[in-house]
Motif scaffolding. Structure first.
Motif, PDB file in Angstrom:
ATOM      1  N   GLU A   2       0.754  -1.221  -0.055  1.00  0.00           N
ATOM      2  CA  GLU A   2      -0.001   0.096   0.161  1.00  0.00           C
ATOM      3  C   GLU A   2       0.839   1.301  -0.023  1.00  0.00           C
ATOM      4  O   GLU A   2       0.472   2.260  -0.407  1.00  0.00           O
ATOM      5  N   ASP A   3       2.027   1.082   0.494  1.00  0.00           N
ATOM      6  CA  ASP A   3       2.996   2.205   0.516  1.00  0.00           C
ATOM      7  C   ASP A   3       3.571   2.619  -0.885  1.00  0.00           C
ATOM      8  O   ASP A   3       4.832   3.183  -0.993  1.00  0.00           O
ATOM      9  N   GLY A   4       3.281   1.793  -1.832  1.00  0.00           N
ATOM     10  CA  GLY A   4       3.786   1.969  -3.304  1.00  0.00           C
ATOM     11  C   GLY A   4       5.112   1.305  -3.422  1.00  0.00           C
ATOM     12  O   GLY A   4       5.914   1.675  -4.775  1.00  0.00           O
ATOM     13  N   ARG A   5       5.822   0.372  -2.518  1.00  0.00           N
ATOM     14  CA  ARG A   5       6.979  -0.022  -2.630  1.00  0.00           C
ATOM     15  C   ARG A   5       6.720  -1.536  -3.024  1.00  0.00           C
ATOM     16  O   ARG A   5       5.855  -2.273  -3.058  1.00  0.00           O
ATOM     17  N   LEU A   6       8.001  -2.055  -3.430  1.00  0.00           N
ATOM     18  CA  LEU A   6       7.827  -3.344  -4.005  1.00  0.00           C
ATOM     19  C   LEU A   6       8.296  -4.361  -2.696  1.00  0.00           C
ATOM     20  O   LEU A   6       9.430  -4.188  -2.356  1.00  0.00           O
ATOM     21  N   TRP A   7       7.386  -5.448  -2.354  1.00  0.00           N
ATOM     22  CA  TRP A   7       7.665  -6.149  -1.225  1.00  0.00           C
ATOM     23  C   TRP A   7       7.920  -7.509  -1.741  1.00  0.00           C
ATOM     24  O   TRP A   7       7.259  -7.909  -2.410  1.00  0.00           O
ATOM     25  N   ALA A   8       8.668  -8.114  -1.115  1.00  0.00           N
ATOM     26  CA  ALA A   8       9.354  -9.401  -1.683  1.00  0.00           C
ATOM     27  C   ALA A   8       9.154 -10.680  -0.523  1.00  0.00           C
ATOM     28  O   ALA A   8       9.486 -10.413   0.790  1.00  0.00           O
ATOM     29  N   THR A   9       8.581 -11.774  -0.882  1.00  0.00           N
ATOM     30  CA  THR A   9       8.637 -13.013   0.030  1.00  0.00           C
ATOM     31  C   THR A   9       9.366 -14.046  -0.454  1.00  0.00           C
ATOM     32  O   THR A   9       9.457 -14.162  -1.731  1.00  0.00           O
ATOM     33  N   ASN A  10       9.707 -14.901   0.307  1.00  0.00           N
ATOM     34  CA  ASN A  10      10.502 -16.120  -0.400  1.00  0.00           C
ATOM     35  C   ASN A  10       9.436 -17.430   0.009  1.00  0.00           C
ATOM     36  O   ASN A  10       8.929 -17.699   1.108  1.00  0.00           O
ATOM     37  N   PRO A  11       8.948 -17.886  -1.148  1.00  0.00           N
ATOM     38  CA  PRO A  11       7.760 -19.029  -0.945  1.00  0.00           C
ATOM     39  C   PRO A  11       8.310 -20.246  -0.518  1.00  0.00           C
ATOM     40  O   PRO A  11       7.466 -21.050  -0.155  1.00  0.00           O
ATOM     41  N   GLU A  12       9.494 -20.310  -0.359  1.00  0.00           N
ATOM     42  CA  GLU A  12      10.079 -21.667  -0.155  1.00  0.00           C
ATOM     43  C   GLU A  12      10.426 -21.993   1.627  1.00  0.00           C
ATOM     44  O   GLU A  12      10.306 -21.131   2.288  1.00  0.00           O
ATOM     45  N   PHE A  13      10.643 -23.154   1.787  1.00  0.00           N
ATOM     46  CA  PHE A  13      10.908 -23.591   3.248  1.00  0.00           C
ATOM     47  C   PHE A  13      12.318 -24.184   3.546  1.00  0.00           C
ATOM     48  O   PHE A  13      12.767 -24.399   4.560  1.00  0.00           O
ATOM     49  N   GLY A  14      12.977 -24.257   2.396  1.00  0.00           N
ATOM     50  CA  GLY A  14      14.274 -25.065   2.411  1.00  0.00           C
ATOM     51  C   GLY A  14      15.190 -24.355   1.403  1.00  0.00           C
ATOM     52  O   GLY A  14      14.973 -23.513   0.752  1.00  0.00           O
ATOM     53  N   LEU A  15      16.235 -24.835   1.443  1.00  0.00           N
ATOM     54  CA  LEU A  15      17.521 -24.653   0.702  1.00  0.00           C
ATOM     55  C   LEU A  15      17.821 -25.768  -0.385  1.00  0.00           C
ATOM     56  O   LEU A  15      18.098 -27.012   0.337  1.00  0.00           O
ATOM     57  N   PHE A  16      17.968 -25.606  -1.491  1.00  0.00           N
ATOM     58  CA  PHE A  16      18.392 -26.699  -2.519  1.00  0.00           C
ATOM     59  C   PHE A  16      19.649 -25.988  -3.289  1.00  0.00           C
ATOM     60  O   PHE A  16      19.457 -25.747  -4.207  1.00  0.00           O
ATOM     61  N   GLY A  17      20.870 -26.155  -2.315  1.00  0.00           N
ATOM     62  CA  GLY A  17      21.839 -25.512  -2.846  1.00  0.00           C
ATOM     63  C   GLY A  17      22.849 -26.268  -3.743  1.00  0.00           C
ATOM     64  O   GLY A  17      23.059 -27.498  -3.224  1.00  0.00           O
TER      65      GLY A  17
END
Ligand SMILES: Nc1nc2c(ncn2[C@@H]2O[C@H](COP(=O)(O)OP(=O)(O)OP(=O)(O)O)[C@@H](O)[C@H]2O)c(=O)[nH]1
Ligand SMILES: O=C([O-])CC(=O)C(=O)O
Ligand SMILES: [Mn+2]
Length: 603
Positions: free
Chosen positions: A297-312
């Motif tokens: 709502e503040d006009g900024r771009l908000w990011a989430t990580n949809p994952e629960f683990g690391l596959f590195g």
């Protein structure tokens, strides 16, 4: 009469339909419990598919080896089956949905014979999100079930949230494609030479056949969270991206959130978990591979990580390069695939200190330091819970995510691309992303080390026409309530430039904190830069090199904007843009023209 396993009618109907087609011996509804994990991993150990590591070294952890022909993503066998071929665009393989479904239905017919079909309800992102992003994977691979338990929120809680909300879900069907006849002995890694990784963007479905390798089989990851989600994001005005997300705190306590798109095996996990060499700076991890970004709502771009683990990527990971990954893995609860096994029940890979005198390599053969081939496949991977990461940011758990201050694009280029460049503005930033190039890596089957365009590090993951995708990125500027100042600033980085002798010019890893510091200064309106034809590049003095062992010549070479190298890129970018025909946003052609003009003026 017995209760059906779920009250979700569409789910029940789909499970029944797939079971009738694939004819598994039994169906198991996964609850995600500890006891279910123990049962599945015990059975995989008993069958020889997994080897349990020494619990004193890596508790509750396992060594897996794939079939040598099933080690990476198969881009040639990955399809976007849009109704209209034009919607898949020039960068995707396409087949008409009806034709693909007819072909794959025949492959699926009876393909789970002799096996168990697992029903894996999962959620990408927190379950308490305003609109949880549900999926259900049906798979005949217990390795996939165990890995999905690490990589996604899955099980009974997800199923009951799905049932009570009556929400829709992405149906994701997976089979290794290796039915067992009565009495037939299973192999440790069943798979099929015929492979299809298919996506149906209009109906939001995923059908995967023939491969057990993570990128092809853990369908919440690339298939859902990137290819299918990118289509939803286009329709709904957000972005689903192949990006790390980090929280960067300066010695003064100023917090910045940075997202970064680098192609597969080009440094996202390492940057996301970086331990700064600069005193007082702090990095915390939000995500290492996938970012979903929406306007707040503040006009900024908000990011989430949809994952629960690391596959590195395993090789190259050690206490010097990525200590936080090592600390994450030390806690156990992990699956290691295609690395080497030590004689005392631990794992080893190239880059992890000096090699032991004897190992069992990823092909289950004896290995000694004098062996010719590496002990671990270059695309060997660790699969580990992100909550074990000692520097996980608390914001990871927040369904709103974090407001992004800067977006980094980066690739693996021996030449041409300076250590860091700041884009002139948003559209120029989109141009940098759209023309991103990188040497290919072992993360996908095919030749390694060939330079190719990998726009926004999404070449294998854009679920629709890449020209429309570029336009979508440009249109994001309108989403920031028309206030361009609220958009993230864009930077282009290259940790992989080399000297004439083939050495990396820049030491990378924790030393990348010096580049992050400059980026943070630029965000604050400070930080010295020269305006070059390609964007703003730091002066050698502008980078904090205190205590860094680098020669002036190497630093200058790492930062150099070589006009001839850049002029040589112009025809390549022209050819690349031409692929998209009239779908290429004209502002990107204008950017190319302006770049050419600036390069020529500079002469
Ligand atoms: N020279 C150098 N190598 C790096 C650097 N960062 C990462 N690497 C190496 O690059 C390889 C891949 O790095 P990752 O961080 O796993 O790549 P990723 O982008 O997360 O890859 P995917 O999981 O495939 O999407 C590893 O072998 C790292 O050791 C760096 O700053 N310099
Ligand atoms: O999907 C995979 O196999 C791993 C990965 O992150 C990538 O290739 O980018
Ligand atoms: Mn990736």
């Amino acid at each position: 009469m017995q209760q059906p396993p779920t009250s979700h009618a569409r789910l029940q109907a789909w499970v029944d339909e797939v079971a009738a087609l694939t004819t598994p011996d039994r169906i198991v509804w996964c609850d995600g419990s500890e006891s279910e994990w123990t049962g599945i991993t015990d059975a995989l150990v008993d069958s020889g598919a997994l080897v349990r590591l020494d619990p004193a070294k890596k508790p509750n952890s396992f060594w897996a080896r794939t079939d040598p022909g099933d080690v990476a993503r198969v881009e040639e066998r990955t399809f976007i089956c849009s109704v209209d071929e034009a919607d898949a665009g020039p960068t995707n393989n396409w087949m008409a949905p009806a034709e693909m479904k007819a072909t794959m239905t025949e492959l699926y017919r009876g393909c789970m014979r002799g096996r168990t079909m697992y029903v894996v309800p999962f959620c990408m992102g927190p379950l308490d999100a305003p609109q949880p992003m549900f999926g259900v994977e049906l798979t005949d691979s217990p390795y996939v079930v165990a890995s999905m338990r690490i990589m996604t929120r899955m099980g009974a809680e997800v199923l009951s949230a799905l049932e009570s909300s009556g929400a829709d879900f992405v149906p994701a069907l997976h089979s290794v494609g290796a039915p067992l006849e009565p009495g037939q002995q299973d192999v440790p890694w069943p798979c099929n030479e015929t492979k299809y990784i298919s996506h149906f963007p209009e109906t939001r479905e995923i059908w995967s056949f023939g491969s057990g390798y993570g990128g092809n089989s853990l369908l919440g990851k690339k298939c859902y969270a990137l290819r299918i989600a990118s289509v939803a994001a286009r329709d709904e005005g957000w972005l689903a991206e192949h990006m790390l997300i980090m929280k960067l705190t300066s010695p003064e306590g100023r917090v910045r959130y940075i997202a970064g798109a680098f192609p597969s095996a080009c440094g996202k996990t390492n940057l996301a978990m970086l331990e700064p060499t600069l005193p007082g700076w702090k990095v915390e991890t939000v995500g290492d591979d996938i970012a979903w970004m929406r306007f707040g709502e503040d006009g900024r771009l908000w990011a989430t990580n949809p994952e629960f683990g690391l596959f590195g990527v395993a090789p190259g990971t050690d206490f010097h390069t990525n200590p936080n990954a090592m600390r994450t893995l030390a806690q156990g609860n992990s699956i290691f695939t295609n690395v080497a096994l030590t004689d005392d029940g631990d794992i080893w890979w190239e880059g992890m200190g000096s090699p032991p005198a004897h190992l069992t390599d990823w092909k289950n053969q004896d290995w000694t330091p004098s062996s010719d081939a590496p002990s671990s496949h270059p695309n060997s991977r660790f699969c580990t819970p992100i909550e074990q990461c000692p520097i996980l940011a608390e914001e990871y758990h927040d369904p709103r995510g974090v407001p992004i201050d800067a977006i980094l694009f980066g690739g693996r280029r021996k030449t041409t691309i300076p250590l860091v460049t700041e884009a002139r503005d948003w559209v120029h930033g989109v141009y940098l992303g759209a023309t991103l190039s990188s040497e290919t890596t072992a993360a996908a089957v095919g030749q390694v080390g060939v330079v190719r365009r990998d726009p926004m590090a999404m070449l294998p993951f854009i679920g629709y026409h890449a020209g429309d995708y570029f336009q979508h990125w440009i249109d994001m500027a309108k989403g920031a309530s028309g206030d361009a100042a609220k958009l993230p600033k864009v930077f282009y980085v290259n940790w992989f430039r080399r000297g004439e002798d083939g050495r990396f010019l820049w030491p990378g890893f924790g030393e990348n904190s010096r580049v992050l510091k400059w980026i943070a200064e630029r965000l604050d309106g400070r930080g010295e830069a020269v305006e070059t034809a390609i964007g703003h590049v730091p002066t050698p003095d502008a980078l904090d090199t205190t205590g860094l062992d680098i020669s002036e010549a190497d630093l200058a070479a790492a930062l150099k904007v070589d006009r001839d190298e850049w002029l040589a890129e112009i025809p390549q970018v022209t050819e690349w843009f031409t692929k998209f025909g009239d779908k290429l946003p004209t502002v990107l052609w204008a950017e190319l023209d302006a770049l050419r003009a600036r390069l020529t003026e500079a002469a």
